[in-house]
Enzyme design. Structure first.
Site, PDB file in Angstrom:
ATOM      1  N   LYS A  73       0.874  -1.182   0.000  1.00 52.79           N
ATOM      2  CA  LYS A  73       0.000   0.000   0.000  1.00 52.79           C
ATOM      3  C   LYS A  73       0.912   1.233   0.000  1.00 52.79           C
ATOM      4  O   LYS A  73       1.975   1.221   0.650  1.00 52.79           O
ATOM      5  CB  LYS A  73      -0.854  -0.083   1.268  1.00 52.79           C
ATOM      6  CG  LYS A  73      -1.971   0.923   1.419  1.00 52.79           C
ATOM      7  CD  LYS A  73      -2.763   0.614   2.705  1.00 52.79           C
ATOM      8  CE  LYS A  73      -3.889   1.576   2.960  1.00 52.79           C
ATOM      9  NZ  LYS A  73      -4.673   1.251   4.181  1.00 52.79           N
ATOM     10  N   SER A 148      -9.576   1.269   3.225  1.00 53.58           N
ATOM     11  CA  SER A 148      -8.757   2.077   2.347  1.00 53.58           C
ATOM     12  C   SER A 148      -7.727   1.266   1.538  1.00 53.58           C
ATOM     13  O   SER A 148      -7.203   1.777   0.553  1.00 53.58           O
ATOM     14  CB  SER A 148      -8.001   3.128   3.170  1.00 53.58           C
ATOM     15  OG  SER A 148      -7.140   2.499   4.109  1.00 53.58           O
ATOM     16  N   SER A 172      -9.541  -1.212   7.350  1.00 49.21           N
ATOM     17  CA  SER A 172      -8.999  -1.053   5.990  1.00 49.21           C
ATOM     18  C   SER A 172      -8.297  -2.256   5.396  1.00 49.21           C
ATOM     19  O   SER A 172      -8.011  -2.255   4.204  1.00 49.21           O
ATOM     20  CB  SER A 172      -8.049   0.137   5.948  1.00 49.21           C
ATOM     21  OG  SER A 172      -8.792   1.308   5.794  1.00 49.21           O
TER      22      SER A 172
HETATM   23  N1  GLN Z   1     -12.902   3.274   6.761  1.00 52.02           N
HETATM   24  C1  GLN Z   1     -12.318   3.659   7.988  1.00 52.02           C
HETATM   25  C2  GLN Z   1     -12.023   5.133   8.017  1.00 52.02           C
HETATM   26  O1  GLN Z   1     -12.313   5.776   7.062  1.00 52.02           O
HETATM   27  C3  GLN Z   1     -11.095   2.859   8.278  1.00 52.02           C
HETATM   28  C4  GLN Z   1      -9.895   3.331   7.552  1.00 52.02           C
HETATM   29  C5  GLN Z   1      -8.673   2.516   7.865  1.00 52.02           C
HETATM   30  O2  GLN Z   1      -8.741   1.471   8.512  1.00 52.02           O
HETATM   31  N2  GLN Z   1      -7.544   3.033   7.474  1.00 52.02           N
HETATM   32  O3  GLN Z   1     -11.542   5.649   8.948  1.00 52.02           O
END
Ligand code: GLN
Length: 470
Positions: A73, A148, A172
């Site tokens: 990532k 994400s 994520s």
């Molecule tokens: N979807 C969650 C957020 O927007 C988790 C994001 C993540 O785990 N980086 O915060």
């Protein structure tokens, strides 16, 4: 048979001279080139990867991951290309050092071939918050891959490499794994060093593998896990390690989380999860229902604490030290405000505003402190549940992959996608998304959780379960 052998087999064949790292890297680069329409990859590290492969083929091939290509990532610091976290403010930022996780993988012979797309700074659940592009779901190009770590998940589903790395602050790793039908592992908080990973919410952030099987994910986790002087929150490895798993389902006590199975859960997803629980029961598990009464507050708690930590962590991007510098500033103040105004996207700005608000004098007690109190209550409730059962079970997300654009203009609706994943981050426990079947031709992940530091036991259960599920 897919495009790649199991990871341990690839490394063994490279060590034996039966496979060449150079060919594996070319295979991965070719797959990336051939799947550009999915927008999973921000940049390839072709020349670095080729040089590393040549070194492996020249005899540096004894590692447990010798010659195995992977995709990180783009919030991991890796040499050979910019590290952007898919944000405009970090365009042009070259890592001066590498993430500990990357160094550990490289020390075993793994080769990073590319950086994957994400929601900018990992804020999101669809990759639509990337400042660069939206990744498409390999199962249906009109749908998001989740987020994400959507680029990493799509990379594994498209078999661009045998594994990818993700980060999980509120889901994520798990939610995109569920949306794309791959295995995504969020370990116990502190098991893998966060050094060299762009910080989001530092009390919640974990790193983890995304792969095609539990065995592959466990091997990658095993290589990355353990204490690191560069991250004071890291903890000791399990003395048994995380490979050579021999799980059994018989007699395991598994609690279905009541609060995750009710209102708001898509019927198709519910069907797949119920069926998965039935299969585990038929295989000898003791399945009960468990209630965690404060769990419905977890999303609200997360969306106070996470932005609070985000607002603090994003403070360092001031246009002076990293990436984007405002060229139109007339003085230092403008240099800060223009760089931040130009460089941060909408979601980062939203989180900075929410975060600074909940931390500000007069609101701190009402929001931040109260959310911390409820976080402790959640920890206590999970601890209590784990006195009755060994593992918890539920869906990963309330729906399957949604259509691109469906939630893009509605942040609250987007946040709801995290309702079943944030709990594990707030409590710091390990959780996995396992492919459990399809609903209307789209993948559904089963979420299994275990007490803190029970990573090995969770991976053993997951490995035993994965054969039963699909
Ligand atoms: N979807 C969650 C957020 O927007 C988790 C994001 C993540 O785990 N980086 O915060």
């Amino acid at each position: 048979m897919g495009a790649w052998l199991p990871i341990a087999e690839i490394a063994a064949k490279v060590a034996a001279g039966e496979l060449k790292a150079t060919d594996l890297v070319e295979q991965s680069l070719k797959a990336i080139e051939g799947n550009k329409e999915f927008d999973a990859i921000i940049v390839t590290l072709a020349s670095n990867a080729r040089a590393r492969a040549a070194a492996v083929d020249a005899g540096d091939n004894k590692g447990r991951l010798a010659g195995v290509p992977f995709i990180a990532k783009d919030n991991f610091l890796v040499f050979g290309a910019d590290t952007t976290a898919a944000s405009n403010i970090l365009r042009g930022f070259e890592a001066p050092y590498q993430a500990t996780a990357i160094n550990r993988l490289e020390a075993e012979g793994a080769i990073c071939v590319a950086k994957a797309n994400l929601d900018a700074f990992a804020h999101g659940a669809s990759t639509e918050n990337s400042d660069f592009m939206t990744t498409k779901n390999p199962h249906d190009k009109t749908r998001v891959p989740g987020g994400s770590s959507g680029g990493s998940a799509a990379s594994v589903a498209l078999e661009l490499a045998p594994f990818a790395l993700g980060t999980d602050t509120g889901g994520s790793i798990r939610q995109p794994s569920s949306f794309t039908g791959v295995v995504g592992y969020k370990p116990t908080y502190g098991t893998i060093s966060r050094s060299g990973v762009v910080a989001m919410g530092s009390s919640l952030d974990v790193i983890g593998p995304m792969a095609r099987t539990v065995e592959d994910a466990a091997l990658i986790f095993d290589v990355m896990a353990g204490r690191d002087d560069l991250d004071g929150t890291t903890i000791e490895r399990d003395s048994a390690g995380y490979t050579g798993l021999s799980g059994d389902i018989v007699g395991k006590k598994i609690g279905i989380i009541k609060e995750y199975m009710g209102e708001g859960l898509d019927e198709g997803v519910k069907g797949v999860i119920t069926e998965a629980a039935d299969k585990l029961k038929a295989a000898g598990a003791e399945i009960t229902e468990v209630s965690l009464p404060s769990l419905p507050t977890a999303l609200a708690v997360y969306y106070i604490l996470c932005p609070a930590e985000v607002s603090s962590n994003l403070g360092r991007y001031d246009g002076q030290r990293y990436g984007h510098h405002a060229s139109d500033a007339k003085n230092l103040d403008q240099s800060y405000t223009h760089a931040r105004g130009q460089g941060f996207g909408k979601e980062a700005k939203r989180r900075i505003m929410i975060g600074t608000y909940v931390l500000s004098s007069g609101y701190y007690d009402a929001y931040y402190k109260k959310a911390q109190t409820v976080r402790t209550k959640l920890i206590n409730e999970f601890n209590k549940a784990f006195e009755e059962v060994d593992f918890l079970l539920g869906p990963v997300a309330p729906t399957t992959a949604f259509t691109i654009g469906a939630n893009a203009d509605d942040p609250l609706q987007m946040y709801l996608s995290d309702v079943m994943t944030v709990g594990a981050n707030l409590v710091g426990i390990p959780a996995i998304s396992l492919p459990a079947g399809l609903s209307e031709n789209l993948p559904v992940g089963l979420q299994l959780m275990a007490p803190q530091r029970s990573d090995r036991a969770l991976l053993e259960l997951a490995q035993a379960a994965e054969g039963l599920l699909v």
